[in-house]
Design a protein around this motif. Structure first.
Motif, PDB file in Angstrom:
ATOM      1  N   THR A  53       0.837  -1.204   0.000  1.00 56.39           N
ATOM      2  CA  THR A  53       0.000   0.000   0.000  1.00 56.39           C
ATOM      3  C   THR A  53       0.873   1.254   0.000  1.00 56.39           C
ATOM      4  OG1 THR A  53      -1.758  -1.133   1.229  1.00 56.39           O
ATOM      5  CG2 THR A  53      -1.792   1.265   1.244  1.00 56.39           C
ATOM      6  N   LYS A  54       0.602   2.159  -0.929  1.00 53.77           N
ATOM      7  CA  LYS A  54       1.344   3.421  -0.989  1.00 53.77           C
ATOM      8  C   LYS A  54       0.713   4.435  -0.047  1.00 53.77           C
ATOM      9  CE  LYS A  54       2.912   2.750  -5.752  1.00 53.77           C
ATOM     10  NZ  LYS A  54       2.950   3.287  -7.134  1.00 53.77           N
ATOM     11  N   ILE A  55       1.559   5.214   0.621  1.00 57.36           N
ATOM     12  CA  ILE A  55       1.072   6.136   1.657  1.00 57.36           C
ATOM     13  C   ILE A  55       1.776   7.479   1.541  1.00 57.36           C
ATOM     14  CG2 ILE A  55       0.923   6.563   4.144  1.00 57.36           C
ATOM     15  CD1 ILE A  55       0.954   3.505   4.533  1.00 57.36           C
ATOM     16  N   MET A  56       0.976   8.528   1.652  1.00 50.37           N
ATOM     17  CA  MET A  56       1.545   9.875   1.784  1.00 50.37           C
ATOM     18  C   MET A  56       0.860  10.560   2.955  1.00 50.37           C
ATOM     19  SD  MET A  56       3.840  11.826   0.706  1.00 50.37           S
ATOM     20  CE  MET A  56       4.310  13.338   1.499  1.00 50.37           C
ATOM     21  N   SER A  57       1.680  11.014   3.910  1.00 55.06           N
ATOM     22  CA  SER A  57       1.177  11.638   5.128  1.00 55.06           C
ATOM     23  C   SER A  57       2.162  12.699   5.579  1.00 55.06           C
ATOM     24  CB  SER A  57       0.996  10.577   6.222  1.00 55.06           C
ATOM     25  OG  SER A  57       0.709  11.173   7.475  1.00 55.06           O
ATOM     26  N   VAL A  58       1.661  13.714   6.243  1.00 51.26           N
ATOM     27  CA  VAL A  58       2.541  14.771   6.719  1.00 51.26           C
ATOM     28  C   VAL A  58       3.550  14.236   7.727  1.00 51.26           C
ATOM     29  CG1 VAL A  58       1.143  15.555   8.676  1.00 51.26           C
ATOM     30  CG2 VAL A  58       2.557  17.212   7.439  1.00 51.26           C
ATOM     31  N   ASN A  59       3.207  13.150   8.437  1.00 54.11           N
ATOM     32  CA  ASN A  59       4.134  12.568   9.403  1.00 54.11           C
ATOM     33  C   ASN A  59       5.378  11.998   8.738  1.00 54.11           C
ATOM     34  OD1 ASN A  59       3.108  13.144  11.890  1.00 54.11           O
ATOM     35  ND2 ASN A  59       2.771  11.034  12.502  1.00 54.11           N
ATOM     36  N   LEU A  60       5.297  11.743   7.441  1.00 56.91           N
ATOM     37  CA  LEU A  60       6.456  11.234   6.704  1.00 56.91           C
ATOM     38  C   LEU A  60       7.347  12.364   6.209  1.00 56.91           C
ATOM     39  CD1 LEU A  60       4.634   8.447   4.655  1.00 56.91           C
ATOM     40  CD2 LEU A  60       5.851   8.240   6.832  1.00 56.91           C
ATOM     41  N   LEU A  61       6.969  13.591   6.548  1.00 60.70           N
ATOM     42  CA  LEU A  61       7.756  14.768   6.172  1.00 60.70           C
ATOM     43  C   LEU A  61       8.332  15.486   7.387  1.00 60.70           C
ATOM     44  CD1 LEU A  61       5.333  16.266   3.483  1.00 60.70           C
ATOM     45  CD2 LEU A  61       7.476  15.049   3.029  1.00 60.70           C
ATOM     46  N   LEU A  62       7.725  15.276   8.556  1.00 59.87           N
ATOM     47  CA  LEU A  62       8.162  15.968   9.763  1.00 59.87           C
ATOM     48  C   LEU A  62       9.437  15.350  10.331  1.00 59.87           C
ATOM     49  CD1 LEU A  62       4.702  16.262  11.578  1.00 59.87           C
ATOM     50  CD2 LEU A  62       5.892  18.066  10.293  1.00 59.87           C
ATOM     51  N   PRO A  63      10.288  16.146  10.979  1.00 61.55           N
ATOM     52  CA  PRO A  63      11.494  15.597  11.609  1.00 61.55           C
ATOM     53  C   PRO A  63      11.180  14.504  12.624  1.00 61.55           C
ATOM     54  CG  PRO A  63      11.623  17.993  11.506  1.00 61.55           C
ATOM     55  CD  PRO A  63      10.234  17.618  11.094  1.00 61.55           C
ATOM     56  N   ASN A  64      10.115  14.713  13.409  1.00 56.80           N
ATOM     57  CA  ASN A  64       9.681  13.725  14.387  1.00 56.80           C
ATOM     58  C   ASN A  64       8.180  13.529  14.261  1.00 56.80           C
ATOM     59  OD1 ASN A  64      12.312  13.559  15.979  1.00 56.80           O
ATOM     60  ND2 ASN A  64      11.839  15.738  16.156  1.00 56.80           N
ATOM     61  N   GLU A  65       7.729  12.290  14.368  1.00 61.62           N
ATOM     62  CA  GLU A  65       6.305  12.025  14.169  1.00 61.62           C
ATOM     63  C   GLU A  65       5.435  12.628  15.257  1.00 61.62           C
ATOM     64  OE1 GLU A  65       5.826   7.637  16.326  1.00 61.62           O
ATOM     65  OE2 GLU A  65       5.623   7.826  14.152  1.00 61.62           O
ATOM     66  N   THR A  66       6.046  13.020  16.398  1.00 59.20           N
ATOM     67  CA  THR A  66       5.273  13.647  17.472  1.00 59.20           C
ATOM     68  C   THR A  66       5.235  15.165  17.370  1.00 59.20           C
ATOM     69  OG1 THR A  66       7.240  13.593  18.892  1.00 59.20           O
ATOM     70  CG2 THR A  66       5.689  11.750  19.078  1.00 59.20           C
ATOM     71  N   ASP A  67       5.909  15.730  16.360  1.00 58.03           N
ATOM     72  CA  ASP A  67       5.879  17.186  16.180  1.00 58.03           C
ATOM     73  C   ASP A  67       4.466  17.622  15.789  1.00 58.03           C
ATOM     74  OD1 ASP A  67       8.541  17.264  16.722  1.00 58.03           O
ATOM     75  OD2 ASP A  67       9.194  17.531  14.644  1.00 58.03           O
ATOM     76  N   PRO A  68       3.900  18.621  16.486  1.00 56.07           N
ATOM     77  CA  PRO A  68       2.549  19.068  16.137  1.00 56.07           C
ATOM     78  C   PRO A  68       2.552  19.899  14.855  1.00 56.07           C
ATOM     79  CG  PRO A  68       3.450  20.470  17.849  1.00 56.07           C
ATOM     80  CD  PRO A  68       4.462  19.371  17.629  1.00 56.07           C
ATOM     81  N   VAL A  69       1.462  19.832  14.134  1.00 50.20           N
ATOM     82  CA  VAL A  69       1.278  20.673  12.951  1.00 50.20           C
ATOM     83  C   VAL A  69       0.375  21.826  13.363  1.00 50.20           C
ATOM     84  CG1 VAL A  69       0.362  20.775  10.615  1.00 50.20           C
ATOM     85  CG2 VAL A  69       1.559  18.723  11.390  1.00 50.20           C
ATOM     86  N   VAL A  70       0.979  22.993  13.588  1.00 52.34           N
ATOM     87  CA  VAL A  70       0.238  24.166  14.050  1.00 52.34           C
ATOM     88  C   VAL A  70       0.108  25.130  12.876  1.00 52.34           C
ATOM     89  CG1 VAL A  70       0.059  25.917  15.864  1.00 52.34           C
ATOM     90  CG2 VAL A  70       1.282  23.792  16.315  1.00 52.34           C
ATOM     91  N   TRP A  71      -0.794  24.794  11.980  1.00 51.44           N
ATOM     92  CA  TRP A  71      -1.013  25.581  10.761  1.00 51.44           C
ATOM     93  C   TRP A  71      -2.456  26.053  10.699  1.00 51.44           C
ATOM     94  CZ3 TRP A  71       1.252  21.400   6.941  1.00 51.44           C
ATOM     95  CH2 TRP A  71       2.627  21.281   7.159  1.00 51.44           C
ATOM     96  N   ARG A  72      -2.663  27.136   9.987  1.00 49.68           N
ATOM     97  CA  ARG A  72      -4.014  27.621   9.771  1.00 49.68           C
ATOM     98  C   ARG A  72      -4.672  26.854   8.621  1.00 49.68           C
ATOM     99  NH1 ARG A  72      -5.244  31.915  12.844  1.00 49.68           N
ATOM    100  NH2 ARG A  72      -3.546  33.165  13.679  1.00 49.68           N
ATOM    101  N   GLY A  73      -5.991  26.945   8.579  1.00 52.66           N
ATOM    102  CA  GLY A  73      -6.783  26.176   7.637  1.00 52.66           C
ATOM    103  C   GLY A  73      -6.335  26.217   6.187  1.00 52.66           C
TER     104      GLY A  73
END
Length: 281
Positions: free
Chosen positions: A106-126
Motif C-alpha cells: 500500500t502506498k502512503i503519503m502523510s505529513v508525518n512522513l515529512l516531519l522531523p519527528n512524528e510527534t511534532d505538532p502541525v500548528v497551521w491555519r486552515g
C-alpha cells in the motif's frame, strides 16, 4: 460574460464569454500519477475510527490484488503511517515526492512522513492545511493506483471541501458509531456530499458490538445499531459493521493493520465498491 463582468452582457454588445458552465476546481494530478478511482473516507466527528476504516479498506483491496494507496488528509492528526509500521521519511526527485510503501504494498503519503519527528505538532491555519492536501495530489508521484483512499479529517471544514473540489472523488464511505448523537452528525457529512454531488458508497458502523470470546454472544456496548435506518433514510446501499476487538487495537499500535483479516466485516462493502467503480478493463 466573464468573471470580471459586472453588467448585463445581453445588452452591452460585447463578447464577454460564456459563464453558463461552472468553472472546474479540479487540480491536475502529478504527471507520474495514474490513479483510477478515488474514494474518500469521512466522518462527521472525530474518534469514530475513520483512519482505522481507511486502513482496513486499503488493505482489503490490496489483498484482492488491486494496487491501493492512502492519501492521509488528516494533517493535524495523522495516524496512517503508524498503523502500517511506516516510519521512514519520504524523498523526492525531479518529478515530485515519492510516497512511502507499506510492507503489503500500500502506498502512503502523510505529513508525518515529512516531519522531523512524528510527534511534532502541525500548528497551521486552515488554508495552509488545505493547500498541503492539494499538494499531496499534485506533487506526489503516485504511479499506478487502482484505488486511492483519502483519510479526511472529521467535520465539514476546509480540508473536506478542498478534497471534494480539487480531487476527482468517485464516492465516499461514511464512518459512524452506534450512538444516536453520532447519527445526527453523520447526516451533516452525507448532506455535504450531496452539496458537492459526491455519491455515498457505503456506511460503516465502528464499535458496533463486542463478541465474547468464550460464549460468542454479541454485546452492544454503545447501544443499539442505527446503521440500517440511517442507510435507508439516505439511500445508502452498502453497509458494514466493525466490532470492538482488542486485536484491531493491537494491530494498529504495532503497525500491523495490514495483517488483520476483515473478510467477515468488510467483504460486502469492498465488493460493492468493486462493482460500482470497477477498474478492470
Amino acid at each position: 460574460m466573464s468573471e470580471e463582468c459586472t453588467h448585463d452582457c445581453g445588452s452591452c454588445g460585447q463578447d464577454c464569454g460564456d459563464r453558463t458552465q461552472p468553472q472546474s476546481l479540479l487540480a491536475e494530478a502529478n504527471p507520474e500519477s495514474h490513479v483510477k478511482k478515488v474514494i474518500g473516507v469521512v466522518s462527521g466527528k472525530g474518534g469514530v475510527g475513520k483512519s482505522l476504516v481507511t486502513s482496513l479498506l486499503a488493505s482489503a483491496m490490496q489483498k484482492k490484488g488491486y494496487r491501493a494507496a492512502i492519501l492521509d488528509a488528516d494533517i493535524t492528526g495523522p495516524s496512517i503511517p503508524r498503523m502500517f509500521g511506516v516510519s521512514y521519511k519520504v524523498v523526492g526527485n525531479e518529478n515530485g515526492l515519492i510516497p512511502a510503501e507499506a510492507a503489503n504494498g500500500t502506498k502512503i503519503m502523510s505529513v508525518n512522513l515529512l516531519l522531523p519527528n512524528e510527534t511534532d505538532p502541525v500548528v497551521w491555519r486552515g488554508p495552509i492545511i488545505a493547500g498541503t492536501v492539494k499538494q499531496f495530489w499534485t506533487e506526489v508521484c503516485w504511479g499506478d493506483v487502482d484505488y486511492m483512499f483519502v483519510d479526511m479529517p472529521p467535520g465539514t471544514g476546509d480540508v473536506p471541501l478542498t478534497v471534494f473540489q480539487s480531487l476527482p472523488v468517485d464516492g465516499i464511505v461514511v464512518v459512524t458509531s452506534p450512538q444516536e448523537l453520532v447519527g445526527m452528525i453523520v447526516e451533516k457529512a452525507v448532506k455535504m456530499a450531496g452539496m458537492t454531488n459526491t455519491p455515498v458508497l457505503g456506511l460503516v458502523e465502528n464499535m458496533a458490538y463486542f463478541e465474547c470470546p468464550d460464549c460468542h454472544q454479541k454485546h452492544k456496548i454503545f447501544g443499539d445499531s442505527h446503521i440500517d435506518e440511517l442507510a435507508a433514510k439516505h439511500g445508502i446501499e452498502a453497509t458494514a459493521q466493525l466490532p470492538i476487538n482488542p486485536a484491531l487495537a493491537a494491530a494498529s499500535d504495532q503497525g500491523k493493520i495490514a495483517t488483520v483479516d476483515t473478510a467477515d466485516w468488510l467483504d460486502s462493502l469492498t465488493a460493492f465498491i468493486e462493482a460500482r467503480h470497477s477498474v478492470k478493463q
